[in-house]
Design an enzyme around this catalytic site. Structure first.
Site, PDB file in Angstrom:
ATOM      1  N   MET A  32       7.042  -2.880  -5.498  1.00  0.00           N
ATOM      2  CA  MET A  32       5.960  -3.075  -4.455  1.00  0.00           C
ATOM      3  C   MET A  32       7.068  -3.394  -3.021  1.00  0.00           C
ATOM      4  SD  MET A  32       3.109  -5.189  -6.373  1.00  0.00           S
ATOM      5  CE  MET A  32       4.158  -6.559  -6.683  1.00  0.00           C
ATOM      6  N   CYS A  33       6.489  -2.362  -2.149  1.00  0.00           N
ATOM      7  CA  CYS A  33       7.096  -2.593  -0.644  1.00  0.00           C
ATOM      8  C   CYS A  33       8.479  -1.904  -0.395  1.00  0.00           C
ATOM      9  CB  CYS A  33       7.130  -4.030  -0.285  1.00  0.00           C
ATOM     10  SG  CYS A  33       5.589  -4.949  -0.442  1.00  0.00           S
TER      11      CYS A  33
END
Length: 329
Positions: free
Chosen positions: A1-2
């Site tokens: 994530m990210c």
């Protein structure tokens, strides 16, 4: 994530882009936090301080800062790292709640070098606290960058901070830990290997794509072009909306993205569920000591008719400062 990426331009530009990828909304608003605010570590420990620098930050659930920059040009970015191990809370050590971790650096330091020096001298501990609404405990690492183009990645893998400090560490995603990510990158064509540029949403694949495309950006002719260039890189690493795969209920999608111009002190925010981009120029804000904090309500913005768009520096509403998650006293 990210995904987070730093672009150091040929004329002294320093822009940082990041995607916020998460499996649910983070109720993000923007906050203008002036100098002179008194805070504590949130864990009943040794640290309390008065903010030396004002900042503009993106919050999660109005109780944690996850992205932003201060008026000296220091940027901070919280990203997920499943392998994070903060150790058992040792009350004899300086410690910070994970909610205020990033904010401590924005409040107190102008450069990455200053922040890294403090980390190495204190071996500060991070204490994870669960989200009161869901009970979810974040496992995260932190990126810092500044207007000189310097960069640092801070990870906790065994209860103590590991710091990767160099302007060469321009890209950051998620698992595995940073040292392993650098080794995986060496397998890709253009970085020492012969594997083609990968295209999946896996963290190591996004790492390779971001590293490749940020190194290929043309020289911009304006700040707008520079911001557009960095946005193009992080959009390439974005994750589309999708139905969660079996066995992966927390599969992430990109819910918002930012670009911080650390040299010119402009902060750009784009939601993936609203059509308009907004930005804040720190020079247009009153971040002086004694000034009120400001909150920009993004949750109530439909951005369809008369909504937020363009320069929103004058749209912050006076507010009490952001309140961080803390241990019960």
């Amino acid at each position: 994530m990210c995904t987070r990426v730093v672009w150091n331009g040929p004329s002294g530009q320093v822009l940082v882009g990041r995607n916020m990828d998460y499996h649910r909304e983070t109720a993000t608003n923007l906050w203008a936090l002036p100098r002179g605010i008194t805070r504590d570590d949130g864990v009943g420990g040794q640290l309390s301080w008065t903010s030396k620098y004002g900042s503009v930050v993106a919050g999660a659930y109005d109780m944690m800062t996850v992205d932003g920059l201060n008026e000296a040009g220091l940027g901070g970015h919280i990203l997920w790292l499943t392998e994070s191990d903060y150790g058992t809370h040792d009350k004899s050590r300086p410690a910070l709640s994970v909610a205020v971790w990033m904010q401590y650096f924005l409040d107190n330091f102008a450069t990455v070098a200053e922040a890294v020096d403090w980390i190495e001298k204190t071996s500060v501990q991070v204490v994870p606290l669960g989200d009161p609404a869901t009970g979810e405990v974040p496992a995260v690492h932190l990126a810092l960058d500044d207007a000189t183009g310097d960069s640092a990645i801070i990870e906790y893998l065994d209860g103590t901070p590991t710091v990767w400090h160099s302007r060469d560490y321009a890209v950051m995603t998620n698992s595995p830990a940073y040292g392993e990510q650098l080794e995986l990158l060496k397998k890709v064509k253009g970085f020492g290997g012969d594997a083609p540029l990968p295209g999946t949403g896996d963290a190591s694949d996004r790492f390779a794509r971001a590293a490749h495309y940020v190194s290929s950006l043309p020289e911009p002719q304006s700040q707008v072009q520079a911001i557009a260039g960095v946005l193009s890189v992080i959009r390439n690493a974005a994750q589309p909306f999708r139905v969660p795969e079996p066995g992966k209920p927390y599969a992430s999608q990109t819910i918002w993205q930012t670009v911080a111009d650390l040299a010119e002190k402009r902060y750009v925010f784009e939601s993936t569920t609203r059509p308009n981009i907004v930005w804040v120029d720190l020079s247009d804000l009153d971040l002086s000591e004694g000034a009120p904090a400001g909150k920009l309500d993004l949750l109530g913005d439909t951005a369809l008719e008369g909504g937020l768009a363009g320069n929103v520096s004058g749209r912050f509403e006076k507010s009490d400062p952001l309140t961080f998650i803390a241990m019960p006293s």
